[in-house]
Scaffold this active site. Structure first.
Site, PDB file in Angstrom:
ATOM      1  CG  ASN A   1      -1.380  -1.211   1.730  1.00  0.00           C
ATOM      2  OD1 ASN A   1      -0.622  -2.166   1.791  1.00  0.00           O
ATOM      3  ND2 ASN A   1      -2.641  -1.275   2.092  1.00  0.00           N
TER       4      ASN A   1
ATOM      5  CB  THR B   1       1.306  -6.630   0.980  1.00  0.00           C
ATOM      6  OG1 THR B   1       0.927  -6.717   2.358  1.00  0.00           O
ATOM      7  CG2 THR B   1       0.029  -6.751   0.173  1.00  0.00           C
TER       8      THR B   1
ATOM      9  CG  ASP C   1      -0.038  -7.051   6.259  1.00  0.00           C
ATOM     10  OD1 ASP C   1       0.344  -8.023   6.942  1.00  0.00           O
ATOM     11  OD2 ASP C   1       0.338  -5.886   6.475  1.00  0.00           O
TER      12      ASP C   1
ATOM     13  NE  ARG D   1       1.106  -1.577  10.454  1.00  0.00           N
ATOM     14  CZ  ARG D   1       1.889  -1.191  11.479  1.00  0.00           C
ATOM     15  NH1 ARG D   1       1.425  -0.369  12.399  1.00  0.00           N
ATOM     16  NH2 ARG D   1       3.110  -1.648  11.565  1.00  0.00           N
TER      17      ARG D   1
ATOM     18  CG  LEU E   1      10.442 -16.308  13.124  1.00  0.00           C
ATOM     19  CD1 LEU E   1      10.411 -17.611  13.876  1.00  0.00           C
ATOM     20  CD2 LEU E   1      11.852 -15.965  12.724  1.00  0.00           C
TER      21      LEU E   1
END
Lengths: 407, 407
Positions: A111, A139, A141, A185, A298
């Site tokens: 992002n 990403t 995420d 997040r 990790l």
């Protein structure tokens, strides 16, 4: 078309590394080197920082053999940055790019990096510097808009699924409560992946909390209590970004947290959230054996845990980025679509503005009504992404021996 | 000899699970089932606790096919316990064992479990209950006396080496200081394994601290400062059990720690030590980007990170235990010796008293003089144990592009 701009290409990597981000780098380099008018392929060291510093590698001179070895290495081979340019920073970048005659820029990142590229692209147009800008997605995420999923997620999800299956087998042997804190997040995709290696009905994780739903510490205790009473143990997966109903991260009740240039609170690289939840359970439920692990770095860099599908797609988004820029002569962000659920992908180029700085969250249908587990819809979505041979645990099936009464 | 005792065998697992502990279990079961006079192979559920609870599986009825699948599954398939028997506990055990006619007991575990077996063995002799007791070694900490190394260590070391290589690649991209906390209460073997995937001269971990040397927080800061000034980054591996010159664990300055039945302070399953060291570096050196991870349970249970050599040896110690008990009719602990450095092993049976409850530490020659790294001697020792295809990282080798001066 292909001779519209002079033939120098620049590629760089921004933000956090992944297990397959170098596949995208190598995809850009090898594809760009196929075009006869591309005279040189530059690599900027440490992302946009390498441009203002005029710190470039000549990737035209890199052997294909070594590129293929680097492609299979986790981490950002060109090194990275989280710096975010403003108009002045961009002016310095264009000065360097002009000196070297670079008019194609490929930025591999998430992002924040796509937002960096949007700014660079706008500024280039504002000062009339000809620069094709194409964002190559990555990403762990999995939170980029306009994408079915993003390169890097599948391999990180594979790590998380394997880690929780191992923890499940470990916790089954000794009992107690285990809390595993997973990166994420604003989006719970990685925490949700903790469920992907579950097999037996009582396999953990038994509870999964994502940032998409408000986290209520009291309901959390009741959930843990119920599982613990049923199974004599409880495994919990939580996203590092879980927040209360007012949107405040659970971890911000704690002080002394650093912030990066993008204004983000430090959630990773600290065991605070896990220890906080552990204490909460010990005090609230009086359970003695409570453990927490924070998976930390990790999950995005472990050597030897790569989804084969993720690696292939990461390579291809790099190749596609070059094709869009050079054949089609347009700016944008390469996005992965999934026309068939199980399983094929297609690529398209979407406007940078549609991706830049925005955050995709999990579909509501991926989280169960109670907000403490994922659904079958999530499994149908995520299972293909973690690749072949995920692995599974096996249990003894021997019958119990009857108790002997003494005569 | 083989008909000296009636034919029932009991096997159980104690202490923390490992990635290969089920190989040892299956080694015991398959070897015991080969003897014609062995009528039944029992598995006690949850270690010695399963004996007093009379909770047994009939492993004679387990398919060989499923046993082989279980052998490749991490975690303790028979479940585990940390309970430690006294004379009264033993009396209840013998009552159950007598009812079922069990006279062979194989206990798979580490220091604490070997001590449990020593107590059981002594008590059996004291009350004249005929019971062959053989301890089958396992521990990821690698800290059993009389052994060159122990099953479980190689696979955990493989995980730690891979984790640090990934972290090294990650940290190289973004810089800063990284502290990874590795299991190891009294012995630094696992922390030392963090070095095994280093390849380039500036690869991390740059500093390694083991419990064998006193940990001085001020010297630690000076070490980190020197590496950071040299490389612009620093990766540190520390054992969870690092202690000061007075032998007090660095972590015990913190309160509210639980203790298990063996009187051990909780070091794992909490991120406290890592966060403590992170704050120490931030305050002492003023470095902004400092991160810590506590590897926790992942290193002993991760699905899909097994040393092939470790798996083979774990199987064999189980088989040997049965052969010693049944052919040789003696009690003891199976120990692994290495007659040839690179590489072969031999097994021997050593007295339970020589292993039970004792802790082996690293050879002084494995740690460098400054006490902040390992030596080539450690590498020669440990490299064969982590198995084939450990993996490695590759770097770009492209030349830098010369700076362009504007005319």
């Amino acid at each position: 078309m292909v001779d519209k701009l002079p033939g120098k290409v620049l590629v760089a990597q921004g933000g956090g590394p992944t297990a397959v981000i170098n596949q995208s780098l190598v995809g850009v380099v090898l594809e760009a080197r196929k075009f006869p008018h591309i005279r040189q392929v530059y690599g900027a060291v440490h992302g946009v920082r390498g441009i203002v510093d005029e710190d470039f590698l000549d990737l035209t001179r890199e052997t294909t053999h070594n590129l293929e070895l680097v492609a299979r290495t986790p981490g950002s081979a060109l090194l990275s940055t989280r710096e975010k340019p403003d108009a002045d920073y961009c002016a310095r970048m264009f000065e360097v790019l002009r000196k070297h005659g670079i008019h194609y820029f490929f930025y591999i990142g998430g992002n924040d990096s796509s937002d960096t590229l949007r700014i660079v692209n706008q500024q280039a147009e504002a000062v009339d510097y000809p620069l094709r800008c194409v964002h190559v997605p990555k990403t762990i995420d999995n939170d980029l808009m306009m994408n079915d999923h993003t390169p890097g997620y599948g391999s990180a999800a594979r790590f998380v699924a394997r880690a929780f299956m191992g923890v499940n087998l470990d916790n089954r042997a000794l009992g107690g409560v285990y809390v595993g804190v997973v990166m994420g997040r604003h989006a719970g995709f990685l925490a949700a992946a903790s469920s992907l290696a579950r097999k037996y009905l009582d396999d953990g994780p038994h509870l999964i909390y994502c940032p998409e739903r408000p986290f209520d510490p009291e309901r959390f205790l009741a959930d843990v209590d119920a599982v613990y009473k049923r199974h004599g143990r409880c495994i919990v997966a939580v996203s590092e970004g879980i927040a209360d109903a007012q949107g405040r991260p659970i971890i911000t009740t704690l002080k002394d947290m650093g912030a990066d240039d993008h204004g983000n609170v430090q959630l990773s690289g600290t065991g605070v959230l896990g220890d906080l939840l552990m204490d909460h359970i010990k005090k609230g439920l009086g359970i003695k054996r409570v453990r927490s692990d924070t998976f930390g770095y990790l999950q995005r860099s472990f050597l030897g845990c790569v989804s084969d599908r993720d690696a292939r797609e990461a390579r291809e988004v790099g190749e596609k980025a070059v094709q869009y820029a050079i054949w089609d002569d347009i700016d944008g962000s390469v996005a992965i679509q999934r026309p068939v659920r199980d399983y094929s992908v297609e690529y398209e180029l979407v406007p940078l503005e549609a991706v830049a700085g925005k955050t995709r969250r999990m579909d509501p249908e991926f989280i169960n009504e109670a907000g403490n587990d994922v659904t079958a819809a999530f499994h149908a979505y995520a299972r293909p992404l973690v690749g072949a041979a995920l692995g599974e645990g096996h249990r003894l099936r021997a019958p119990r021996i009857a108790s002997v009464r003494m005569g």
